[in-house]
Design an enzyme around this catalytic site. Structure first.
Site, PDB file in Angstrom:
ATOM      1  N   GLY A 200      28.844  19.922  50.604  1.00 20.92           N
ATOM      2  CA  GLY A 200      30.162  20.610  49.967  1.00 20.92           C
ATOM      3  C   GLY A 200      31.525  20.263  50.775  1.00 20.92           C
ATOM      4  O   GLY A 200      31.595  19.213  51.311  1.00 20.92           O
ATOM      5  N   SER A 201      32.252  21.294  50.692  1.00 20.43           N
ATOM      6  CA  SER A 201      33.775  20.943  51.189  1.00 20.43           C
ATOM      7  C   SER A 201      33.727  20.801  52.787  1.00 20.43           C
ATOM      8  O   SER A 201      34.642  20.380  53.241  1.00 20.43           O
ATOM      9  CB  SER A 201      34.826  22.016  50.803  1.00 20.43           C
ATOM     10  OG  SER A 201      34.621  22.062  49.435  1.00 20.43           O
ATOM     11  N   VAL A 202      32.623  21.112  53.415  1.00 16.61           N
ATOM     12  CA  VAL A 202      32.836  20.564  54.868  1.00 16.61           C
ATOM     13  C   VAL A 202      32.638  19.228  55.011  1.00 16.61           C
ATOM     14  O   VAL A 202      33.056  18.790  56.344  1.00 16.61           O
ATOM     15  CB  VAL A 202      31.609  21.363  55.564  1.00 16.61           C
ATOM     16  CG1 VAL A 202      31.893  23.001  55.836  1.00 16.61           C
ATOM     17  CG2 VAL A 202      30.085  20.911  55.090  1.00 16.61           C
TER      18      VAL A 202
END
Length: 673
Positions: A416-418
């Site tokens: 995801g966005s990490v």
């Protein structure tokens, strides 16, 4: 003429006489034949060449003794003694004694000895003709000299002590400690024995039938201690109090394996348990038997050979009334201790921060590469495998939807966005991302004209141009998708490979390799765009994510992650991933993620925390909606002492989203001493 005939006659007599002498069997010939059988372990053939000995005593003793001691590589040499040259003296010889040297390998190491073997002349009359032969005058001393005049051969095995597993603070994670063997003394049962057996069965989680089966064994006497179950602690179910109240119940202290931190380290450390029939087929039968314990899962299995050690063995001769005589001895070698870089305080804080949620967490020192924690949740009690795993508990673990037996820290997941700071570092380094350049993005969704019904959605709308810092703070998927398309497949794949994605993580513990995509390519525009913000097909482990963030704190380098204290730390795995200027830019942005953006839930307590949130949607297709969502947070305190990567499964419907995970990481950091 007569003289000539007489000379011819004498010549033939001498020839015949000479031939008869040459055909006569010599004792050393028979001895060599006997030794050939001996070295081939052909005891029946040996027996047939011996004189006056019982077959059972001979064959059975050799078979039993040689088998028990694991005799191999047997070699026997002999010397021919000097003999008289006088024919009359040779004819009178009834026996010959030959010095021999015997050597062999055994389970206790090499054995060698000097002895003597006597060959006795035998004469048989067959068809009125005498036949001379030689046989071995055998005695038990030819097996081992120590039992020539009686005695037995014994073997004593000395168990090795299993090595222990410690964390960096010398806290025991798998140790050998006093445990408690619970049992009963039959004569202490009262007239209420049925009730007492039921109480004991309930306390020890066994059946009354199991208790009675133990009591009915042939060796049991009224005053004997009859063991029922081993437990790691008397505190469990107040066993100490029960012993004082239930008269027949008692215990004795023994040494056993204990896992002091239980569930918090179960997946990392693993456990030992009785070896199964299936496992026995996989291992060296010369080392393990059906009564042994062996490592399962985790470090107990990974370092089984080092932890197990090698048992000591003594082969000895024993006679009644005399001290045993050692024939061969192999010293016991206790197992090696394993010293980890893990910090149990960090491990515990992260495990209990997850609070039973299905997820994982890893923590590393970004400067040295030392791994401080590897957590998988939910978990199981490793002590149960040694001290009584009930079928109901086993069924519960196996049927639990959260799958406590799954080791999540060894697995990979969509980040995801990490993943966005990684995309940022790639773009900043290859020059495709200008941190000061902004994109005008309108609305919550965006797509290219040729994408059909597929569009990319972001968390919130923007006011004005969106630059790199703003995109990180608000976690703008559209910005990163645009940057990836501008960067192109080749640059993006190359950058991901520079971060080690697509190759094995150089780590002691087997962690699944992170992947770029199913085939290692990003040759589809949508796949390329989705990958930029951690969707698509990219998969990473929590440890690899934490390591990747270390480039931002460690002058562009990722250190090789280490788990053992005796490993060389500070060894660079990847370098030149980002300049110090760009690293500082990302550090500032990641701090603002916590103070102003999607990671505000981590802005609690005394520690100043920086990091990145992420939500990974697990889709079977690009158009699927309403699927499982996993929440991520990768963060670190301002002193840069560690980077923590945490993932929690199934945060869909949680109003805090990935902030739920950010708060867990922050709580763990703030609770650390």
């Amino acid at each position: 003429m007569k003289k000539w005939l007489m000379s011819l006659f004498i010549f033939f007599v001498l020839v015949i006489s000479g031939c008869q002498q040459d055909d006569e069997v010599k004792p050393e010939d028979r001895l060599q034949e006997y030794i050939t059988h001996w070295e081939s372990y052909d005891y029946q053939a040996m027996y047939e060449m011996t004189a006056a000995v019982e077959q059972e005593e001979f064959i059975d003793r050799y078979e039993n003794i040689y088998s028990d001691i694991g005799a191999e590589e047997l070699k026997v040499n002999f010397e021919i003694p000097e003999q008289s040259d006088t024919e009359e003296e040779n004819e009178e010889i009834a026996s010959m004694v030959y010095p021999i040297q015997v050597s062999m390998d055994s389970i206790a190491g090499p054995i060698s000895f000097d002895s003597e073997i006597e060959m006795k002349k035998t004469v048989e009359v067959i068809n009125d003709e005498e036949t001379t032969d030689w046989k071995v005058n055998w005695n038990p001393g030819l097996i081992f000299p120590q039992i020539k005049d009686g005695g037995t051969i014994g073997i004593n095995t000395i168990s090795s002590e299993r090595g222990q597993i410690y964390d960096r603070n010398r806290q025991g994670l798998a140790v050998n400690e006093s445990i408690y063997e619970m049992g009963v003394v039959p004569e202490n049962f009262t007239e209420n024995s049925d009730s007492e057996k039921e109480q004991i069965a309930d306390l020890l989680e066994i059946s009354v039938e199991e208790i009675e089966s133990q009591l009915n064994q042939e060796w049991v006497q009224p005053h004997y201690f009859v063991p029922l179950k081993v437990v790691p602690s008397l505190a469990e179910k107040d066993l100490a109090d029960a012993v004082s109240k239930i008269k027949p119940l008692t215990y004795q202290t023994v040494i056993g394996r204990v896992y002091p931190f239980g569930e918090a380290t179960a997946h990392l450390v693993g456990y030992i348990a009785p070896i199964t029939a299936e496992k026995l087929e996989e291992v060296d039968e010369g080392i393990y038997s059906e009564n042994d314990l062996i490592g399962y899962r985790g470090l107990e299995e990974l370092y089984e050979e080092e932890l197990r050690g090698k048992e000591g063995i003594v082969i000895y001769a024993e006679k009644e009334g005399q001290e045993p005589v050692v024939i061969a001895e192999k010293e016991v070698e206790n197992g090696e201790n394993i010293n980890l870089t893990i910090d149990i305080y960090v491990q515990n804080e992260l495990f209990y921060a997850l609070n039973g949620d299905a997820g994982t967490a890893s923590a590393i020192n970004p400067v040295t590469g030392e791994v401080l924690a590897l957590v998988s949740s939910p978990s199981f009690d490793p002590n149960a495998f040694l001290y009584g795993l009930s079928s109901s508990t086993w069924d519960k673990w196996n049927n639990d939807p959260a799958n406590p037996l799954l080791n999540r820290f060894a697995s990979t997941f969509a980040p995801g966005s990490v993943f966005k700071p990684i995309t940022s570092a790639i773009g900043l380094t290859n020059g495709s991302i200008d941190p000061d350049e902004g994109f005008e993005i309108n609305g919550l969704t965006w797509k290219k004209e040729n994408w059909g019904n597929y569009s990319i959605r972001r968390v919130s709308e923007s006011a004005g141009l969106v630059d790199l810092e703003d995109a990180l703070i608000r976690s703008d998927n559209i910005y990163f998708a645009m940057q990836a398309l501008q960067m192109g497949e080749e640059a993006m794949v190359s950058g991901m490979k520079q971060f080690g994605i697509g190759e094995d993580l150089p780590f002691t513990y087997p962690i699944h390799s992170s992947t770029i995509s199913s085939d290692g390519a990003l040759d589809n525009e949508i796949l390329l765009a989705d990958t930029s913000y951690g969707q698509g097909e990219v998969q990473m482990s929590a440890l690899h994510l934490a390591s990747s963030f270390s480039a931002i704190l460690n002058e562009g380098s990722i250190m090789k992650p280490t788990l053992l204290m005796d490993e060389k730390d500070g060894e660079v795995w990847k370098e030149g991933l980002i300049s110090s200027e760009h690293a500082e830019l990302l550090q500032n942005a990641l701090r603002k993620v916590v103070t102003e953006g999607t990671g505000r839930a981590a802005n609690t307590g005394s520690a100043e925390i920086s990091g990145k949130t992420g939500t990974a949607e697990l889709k079977q297709s690009q158009n699927q909606e309403g699927g499982q969502e996993n929440g991520w947070f990768v963060g670190y305190p301002s002193d840069g002492s560690m980077i923590i990567s945490m993932m929690v499964e199934h945060i869909e419907g949680n109003p805090d989203g990935s902030g739920y995970v950010a708060k867990k990481v922050a709580d763990a950091i703030n609770n650390l001493p």
